[in-house]
Design an enzyme around this catalytic site. Sequence first.
Site, mmCIF file in Angstrom:
data_model
loop_
_atom_site.group_PDB
_atom_site.id
_atom_site.type_symbol
_atom_site.label_atom_id
_atom_site.label_comp_id
_atom_site.label_asym_id
_atom_site.label_seq_id
_atom_site.Cartn_x
_atom_site.Cartn_y
_atom_site.Cartn_z
ATOM 1 N N LYS A 284 0.651 -1.355 -0.097
ATOM 2 C CA LYS A 284 -0.194 -0.124 0.067
ATOM 3 C C LYS A 284 0.910 1.265 -0.057
ATOM 4 O O LYS A 284 2.236 1.117 0.365
ATOM 5 C CB LYS A 284 -0.893 -0.040 1.253
ATOM 6 C CG LYS A 284 -1.987 -1.240 1.415
ATOM 7 C CD LYS A 284 -2.743 -1.024 2.778
ATOM 8 C CE LYS A 284 -3.443 -2.032 2.823
ATOM 9 N NZ LYS A 284 -4.739 -1.875 1.890
ATOM 10 N N ARG A 358 -9.953 -11.757 1.888
ATOM 11 C CA ARG A 358 -10.983 -12.739 0.938
ATOM 12 C C ARG A 358 -10.171 -14.049 1.286
ATOM 13 O O ARG A 358 -11.058 -15.110 1.153
ATOM 14 C CB ARG A 358 -11.459 -12.574 -0.103
ATOM 15 C CG ARG A 358 -10.369 -12.344 -1.321
ATOM 16 C CD ARG A 358 -10.808 -11.494 -2.570
ATOM 17 N NE ARG A 358 -10.800 -9.985 -1.975
ATOM 18 C CZ ARG A 358 -11.176 -9.008 -2.936
ATOM 19 N NH1 ARG A 358 -11.464 -9.387 -4.073
ATOM 20 N NH2 ARG A 358 -11.143 -7.859 -2.460
#
Length: 519
Positions: A284, A358
């Site tokens: 990020k 996920r």
Amino acid sequence: MEFSIKSGHPEKQRTACVVVGVYEPRRLSDVAQKIDEISQGHLSFILRRGDLEGKIGQTLLLHNVPGTLADRVLLVGCGRERELGETQYRKVIATAIRTLHETGSMEAVCYLTELNVRSRDTTWRIRQAVETAHASLYEFNELKSKNTKEDMRRPLRKIVFSVASRRELSLAESACREAEKIAEGVKLAKDLGNLPSNICTPAYLVQQAQKLCENHENKLSCQVLEQADMENEGMNALLAVAKGSEQPPHLIILEYNKEGKKNEAPFVLVGKGVTFDSGGISIKPSKDMDQMKFDMCGAASVLGTLLAVVELELPLYVVGIIPTVENLPSGNATKPGDIVTSLSGQTIEILNTDAEGRLILCDALTYAENEYKPEVMIDIATLTGACVVALGKHAHGLMSNHHPLTNDLLNASKFSGDRAWELPLWDDYQEQLDTHFADVANIGGREGSAITAACFLSRFIKKCHWAHLDIAGTAWLTAKKEKGATGRPVPLLTQYLIDRSKMSSNNVATEAPVVSEEE
């Protein structure tokens, strides 16, 4: 903080402060009118002078009001009477509580719970008042060298909320109890979320889960799968996320009321527990990366909800499952393009290591369904920035494979004030997850990416009724005055389970009433 309920005349209350409402423009509420009459127009005179207009957020503290036994009377602006809805009511309560706390009132009798809120009864008003009071007074000072609470000479310690009739006392007291237990769960979720990731590691979450069980012996049990256990199970999607970190992964399994409901299918809550998310190799940007300590707020909400459920002694079988990891880059970290075989047997091409939530959830969901055959399974995750773009900080994104479950959750969200909004889970989006090299890709492109994330998870659900709550926009706030974890969606989840417990007791009439979304 101590809360209690009573019914009585405002002028007869021996207390540090009596709290009453004033509507805009300069119009006394019913209770305020009683004080005005006993004081021979004292309040009316002050309003005519223009000291308080009655707008939401305004307050006026009066001393030695004639004819009253209270030391002070606090007038609180409530806005226009016909516009007093749920959001406005919570703002009015929050304003009153903060003012009391800041002005040195150690105790107060609050009559704002007698205000008429559109479509809401006394039970709802008491519930929201107690929960809002807790939220208004919450502070996280555990890591400061100087505790600000010690500097406050006379903090607010006791609040009495009033009901108009003695006939309402029993229901109001029950609502107060529910609210206090929910607030305890919210506080636990907030405290965990606000901790830095050098303290709140996967191992720390394990310790907190075990501590929760120790504090509620014979009601709550805890089992932990370690890395070797998960390797034996074949949880390679979950393990792939943890490869870059020196912190070992864990799968925490909490069971409430198993023995009491052993022949029933449980309600399963699965919370994402990434204690820090750097993005892995798909790293990020550095700006705001500190906020990625909040990526375990789904896990925190499961622990908070279970605390509330245990304290409320709900007659349900509830299971909480928390996959917890750190997502960091290193020489061992999973790389974009790597393919792993999940616990379900499906292969996953990991095109972006920052779509890690996920990956840990899919193995946890498979494990939960295989082991528990749940009646309902709900996962809670700070999953996608796309959900933040779509819904902002106000509503959770809700997607489900079962319409009645969706309706039940939306109903609970409206009653609790912890709102969710349904997004579609159509098969049309599934093709975005297609890949040439595996059964499924872990990302589906920018378009509808909050939905495709849920579509990914849906591929790991076999038969059970399942819902996904994306709390990426609602789990924490970034404003200077309010920065920190919110504790959501503990109120929504607890209300949902309260409703289910009432249904199981054949008391459908007491379920949270279906209401339209506030305009």
